[in-house]
Scaffold this active site. Structure first.
Site, PDB file in Angstrom:
ATOM      1  N   ARG A 227      44.423  -4.997  54.920  1.00  0.00           N
ATOM      2  CA  ARG A 227      43.365  -5.646  55.893  1.00  0.00           C
ATOM      3  C   ARG A 227      42.836  -4.261  56.718  1.00  0.00           C
ATOM      4  NH1 ARG A 227      42.194 -10.365  57.481  1.00  0.00           N
ATOM      5  NH2 ARG A 227      43.286 -11.995  55.922  1.00  0.00           N
TER       6      ARG A 227
ATOM      7  N   THR B  94      33.413 -16.311  15.445  1.00  0.00           N
ATOM      8  CA  THR B  94      34.877 -15.810  15.887  1.00  0.00           C
ATOM      9  C   THR B  94      34.802 -15.270  16.975  1.00  0.00           C
ATOM     10  OG1 THR B  94      36.293 -14.533  14.929  1.00  0.00           O
ATOM     11  CG2 THR B  94      34.195 -13.615  14.565  1.00  0.00           C
ATOM     12  N   ARG B  95      36.058 -14.900  17.696  1.00  0.00           N
ATOM     13  CA  ARG B  95      36.287 -14.393  18.771  1.00  0.00           C
ATOM     14  C   ARG B  95      37.365 -13.262  18.867  1.00  0.00           C
ATOM     15  NH1 ARG B  95      41.025 -18.214  20.023  1.00  0.00           N
ATOM     16  NH2 ARG B  95      41.918 -16.399  21.265  1.00  0.00           N
TER      17      ARG B  95
ATOM     18  N   HIS C 139      39.748  -9.927   9.728  1.00  0.00           N
ATOM     19  CA  HIS C 139      40.728  -9.087   8.564  1.00  0.00           C
ATOM     20  C   HIS C 139      40.160  -9.680   7.216  1.00  0.00           C
ATOM     21  CE1 HIS C 139      42.629  -7.538  12.025  1.00  0.00           C
ATOM     22  NE2 HIS C 139      42.992  -8.691  12.514  1.00  0.00           N
TER      23      HIS C 139
ATOM     24  N   HIS D 176      39.638 -13.231   6.611  1.00  0.00           N
ATOM     25  CA  HIS D 176      38.309 -13.741   7.219  1.00  0.00           C
ATOM     26  C   HIS D 176      37.254 -13.529   6.212  1.00  0.00           C
ATOM     27  CE1 HIS D 176      40.801 -13.271  10.913  1.00  0.00           C
ATOM     28  NE2 HIS D 176      40.346 -14.151  11.197  1.00  0.00           N
TER      29      HIS D 176
ATOM     30  N   GLY E 291      36.791 -23.657  10.733  1.00  0.00           N
ATOM     31  CA  GLY E 291      37.962 -23.422  10.066  1.00  0.00           C
ATOM     32  C   GLY E 291      38.983 -24.329  10.941  1.00  0.00           C
ATOM     33  N   ARG E 292      40.277 -23.812  10.662  1.00  0.00           N
ATOM     34  CA  ARG E 292      41.358 -24.731  11.187  1.00  0.00           C
ATOM     35  C   ARG E 292      41.322 -24.417  12.876  1.00  0.00           C
ATOM     36  NH1 ARG E 292      46.290 -23.763  12.499  1.00  0.00           N
ATOM     37  NH2 ARG E 292      47.839 -25.624  12.153  1.00  0.00           N
ATOM     38  N   ASP E 293      41.368 -25.371  13.346  1.00  0.00           N
ATOM     39  CA  ASP E 293      41.760 -25.223  15.123  1.00  0.00           C
ATOM     40  C   ASP E 293      40.368 -24.366  15.715  1.00  0.00           C
ATOM     41  OD1 ASP E 293      42.767 -25.846  17.399  1.00  0.00           O
ATOM     42  OD2 ASP E 293      44.162 -23.918  17.453  1.00  0.00           O
ATOM     43  N   HIS E 294      39.387 -24.721  15.240  1.00  0.00           N
ATOM     44  CA  HIS E 294      38.235 -24.103  15.658  1.00  0.00           C
ATOM     45  C   HIS E 294      38.094 -24.344  17.105  1.00  0.00           C
ATOM     46  CE1 HIS E 294      33.804 -22.805  14.749  1.00  0.00           C
ATOM     47  NE2 HIS E 294      33.796 -23.034  16.255  1.00  0.00           N
TER      48      HIS E 294
END
Ligand code: PPS
Length: 567
Positions: free
Chosen positions: A434, A195-196, A200, A203, A288-291
Site C-alpha cells: 500500500r 488442438t491445444r 507428437h 497426433h 477425438g477422445r474427450d474433445h
C-alpha cells in the site's frame, strides 16, 4: 466448391476503410470499454467471420435460447453464448441505444458496439446448461462465476481494425484468406484438426489416418487464443507444430492458428469448434477422445464422458453441414512398433503411452523421451522451454484478518526460504504494497479488489520467471482472491493460506490500535468490525496463530511445500 459458412454467408463485420477511418475518429468520444483476453479473442472471430452467422454479441433472446437449446432465436444451431460482460457501473452509465468503443489493452479502438440489449444473466443457470456443472474446478465455470461481469451487453458490431498480432503473422488467417488459399491450391475436401497441446507421433498418425479415411487434405488449426490454464504456451507449441509439419507427405497438410478463447466446454465446445472450422472452409472435422474436456471434477470424476462430444456432433451432423470424423485415441503397440487406434488393440499387444503429466515429469527430471513417442525436433523445443530441474515458481498467498499473524508468518517463512536455498523471493506484504504498488488506494470494496489484482499481477510476473512470491494482504473478498489465483496459475502454483486466527484474538492483540479505533467509530469500514471478510472455502492450507506458534505455523507451511515437491 468449398462448404458454405454456417448460416450460408460469411459475416465479416469490418467496415470499408474510409468508413472505418471515420468511425475510428468518432469512437474517441464514445464510452470506452477495454476488452479482456476472452472478449478480445471473441471479438476477433466475430469480426473476421469465424463466428458466422453472428453479427455481434448476443442479446437476451438469442442468449436464452443458446443457453437452453443450443440455438439462436432464429433456430440456427449455436452452442456457446458469445457475450460481452461488463460491470454494473459501466452498464448503468449507458444511455438507451448507446454506442461504445471496444478497445484493446493499448487503447486502440477495434470496433463499435451498438447496444441493443442490456441484461442480467443467471450465470449459475448458464454454467449448468452450457458446462453441465457449477463446480469451479472447471475452468469455464470458474471464469463464468468468478471472473465474469454481472451484466451482458448485446448488439451489432462495426469493425474498425483487426486486433494486432506480432507473433507468427504468416500463420494467421481469416476465414476468407484460408478459403482463398484452399481455392488457389485446389483443396476442396479438407479435414480440420483442433488442438491445444504440442503434437507428437500419435497426433500425426491420427490426423494422417483421418485424412486418408475421408480422402481429404489436412488443416492443423490449433487454438492459440486462450486455452486451459497450465497448458504449454502457444509460442512453444507453434514452434513444435512447424517442425511436425515437415513429417507429413508434401502438399498434404497446412498449419493455421486460431485465435480462439477456449471454454473447455466438452461436447458443446466441440460443436462450436466444428462450426468455426466450417466457416474457415473445412469440410470435415476430427473429434477425438474427450474433445475440449477440462479433466476431472472436484470429486475426481471426469466432467464429460470421453465420447459425449462425438455423440453430440453425430446427432447434429446433417444440420451442421460439416462432416464429423470421430477418432479413437491412437496408441503405440511396442510389439508391432506401430500406432493403432485403441479400438484395434489385441490382447497380446504391448501398449505404451506417455501422458501429458508424465511428459512434464520427464522433462522436469531430464529423463529420456523415447523416439516412438515424439520427434527429436519436438523434444528439443520442449526441453529448451522446460529445462530439467528448473524450479517452478509459486505464490504463497496469506489471507486473513488484520492482526491474524499473516505478516509475521510470512516473515518466518521468508527467513526459512532464504536460510535453506537461494531461490529468488519477492515479498508483497499488505502495508508495504500500500505504500508503493497500491499507493492512493483506500479500503472500499473496489479499491481492495484493485489492490489484490495488482498483487496477483506482480506475483504472476515473479512466478513466470521461476521466482517465489509471498503475498500477505487481508484480501477479504473471494472474487478478488480467485482472480489473483487465476493470474498466478497461468504460470505456476497458487498456495492460498488462510490465517484463520479468530476475530476476538486479533482484536485483543490489537497490535496497531486499529480495532479500538474502529470500535470507537474513528475508522470506518474496518475488516471484521464493520466490513466483511469472506472466509476462504477451500484454501490449500489453514493455520490459526492462536493455536500454534509462528514457528510451528511456518513448519506446517514448509511441510506442505515439501509434500507438494515445491521445497
Ligand atoms: S486489503 O483489504 O487486502 O486490500 O487490505 P490490505 O492491503 O492487506 O491492508 C490492510 C492493512 O491496512 C490497515 N487498514 C485497514 N485494514 C482493514 N480495513 C480498514 N478499513 C483498514 N484501514 C487501514 C491495516 O493496518 C491492515 O494491515 P494488517 O497488517 O492486515 O493489520
Amino acid at each position: 466448391a468449398l462448404v458454405p459458412p454456417h448460416g450460408g454467408v460469411l459475416r465479416e463485420l469490418y467496415l470499408p476503410s474510409a468508413e472505418a477511418e471515420a468511425l475510428k475518429r468518432r469512437s474517441a468520444s464514445l464510452p470506452q470499454w477495454t476488452l479482456n483476453q476472452r472478449q478480445l479473442c471473441d471479438l476477433e472471430l466475430l469480426l473476421n467471420g469465424g463466428f458466422s452467422p453472428l453479427q455481434g454479441f448476443l442479446g437476451r433472446t438469442d442468449y436464452d435460447r443458446v443457453v437452453s437449446e443450443m440455438r439462436l432465436a432464429d433456430g440456427t444451431l449455436w452452442p456457446i453464448p458469445i457475450t460481452l460482460d461488463v460491470d454494473e457501473a459501466f452498464a448503468a452509465s449507458l444511455a438507451d441505444g448507446a454506442q461504445i468503443s471496444l478497445n484493446d489493452i493499448q487503447g486502440t479502438p477495434l470496433a463499435v458496439l451498438t447496444v441493443e440489449d442490456v441484461y442480467f444473466p443467471d450465470r449459475i443457470a448458464e454454467a449448468r446448461s452450457v458446462f453441465g456443472t457449477t463446480d469451479r474446478t472447471h475452468p469455464g465455470v470458474a471464469e463464468l462465476l468468478d471472473r465474469t461481469g454481472p451484466v451482458y451487453l448485446g448488439g451489432r458490431l462495426q469493425g474498425i481494425q483487426q486486433p494486432s498480432h506480432y507473433d507468427f503473422t504468416a500463420l494467421r488467417h481469416s476465414p476468407r484468406h484460408l478459403r482463398e488459399w484452399f481455392r488457389q491450391h485446389g483443396w476442396h475436401r479438407i479435414v480440420a484438426f483442433q488442438t491445444r497441446n504440442p503434437m507428437h507421433r500419435a497426433h500425426r498418425e491420427l490426423t494422417l489416418r483421418a485424412a486418408e479415411k475421408v480422402g481429404a487434405k489436412l488443416l492443423i488449426q490449433p487454438s492459440v487464443g486462450r486455452t486451459k490454464p497450465g497448458d504449454v504456451d502457444h509460442y512453444t507449441r507453434v514452434r513444435c507444430y512447424r517442425e511436425l509439419l515437415a513429417h507429413y507427405p508434401p502438399d498434404h497438410a497446412t498449419l493455421s492458428l486460431l485465435p480462439l478463447a477456449m471454454r473447455m466446454g466438452g461436447p458443446r465446445e466441440a460443436l462450436w469448434h466444428a462450426i468455426i472450422r466450417k466457416n474457415y472452409g473445412a469440410s470435415h472435422f476430427i473429434v477425438g477422445r474427450d474433445h475440449a474436456g477440462p479433466g476431472k471434477d472436484a470429486e475426481g470424476k471426469p466432467f464429460y464422458d470421453p465420447y459425449a462430444a462425438q455423440h453430440l456432433l453425430a446427432e447434429h451432423e446433417q444440420e451442421l453441414g460439416i462432416q464429423i470424423v470421430p477418432f479413437p485415441a491412437m496408441v503405440y503397440a511396442a510389439n508391432r512398433d506401430t500406432y493403432l487406434p485403441q479400438t484395434e488393440v489385441a490382447a497380446q499387444d504391448e501398449v505404451r503411452d506417455i501422458s501429458g503429466t508424465e511428459l512434464r515429469r520427464r522433462l522436469h527430471n531430464g529423463e529420456a523421451i523415447p523416439e516412438w513417442f515424439t520427434f527429436p525436433e519436438v523434444v528439443k523445443i520442449l526441453r529448451e522451454r522446460h529445462p530439467a530441474n528448473a524450479p517452478q515458481g509459486y505464490a504463497l498467498f496469506f489471507t486473513g484478518l488484520s492482526g491474524s499473524g499473516k505478516s509475521t508468518l510470512a516473515q518466518a517463512v521468508l527467513a526459512r526460504l532464504l536460510e535453506t536455498g537461494s531461490r529468488p523471493v519477492t515479498v508483497l506484504d499488505g502495508d508495504e504494497v500500500r505504500r508503493h504498488l497500491s499507493k492512493g488506494l483506500g479500503f472500499s470494496r473496489e479499491d481492495r479488489d484493485a489492490n489484490i489484482t495488482r498483487i496477483g499481477y506482480v506475483a504472476s510476473e515473479v512466478i513466470r520467471h521461476g521466482g517465489i512470491a509471498i503475498c500477505a494482504p487481508i484480501a477479504p473478498y473471494a472474487g478478488a482472491r480467485a482472480e489473483a489465483r487465476q493470474l498466478v496459475q497461468a504460470h505456476g502454483r497458487f498456495v492460498e493460506i488462510h490465517v484463520s486466527t479468530p476475530l476476538e484474538v486479533c482484536e485483543s492483540r490489537d497490535r496497531k490500535g486499529l480495532y479500538a479505533a474502529a470500535r470507537a467509530g474513528k475508522i470506518k469500514g474496518f475488516t471484521g468490525i464493520d466490513d466483511p471478510y469472506e472466509i476462504p472455502a477451500s484454501p490449500e492450507l489453514r493455520v490459526d496463530t492462536s493455536q500454534v506458534t509462528v514457528s510451528e505455523a511456518a513448519d506446517r507451511v514448509f511441510a506442505w511445500l515439501r509434500n507438494e515437491g515445491l521445497a
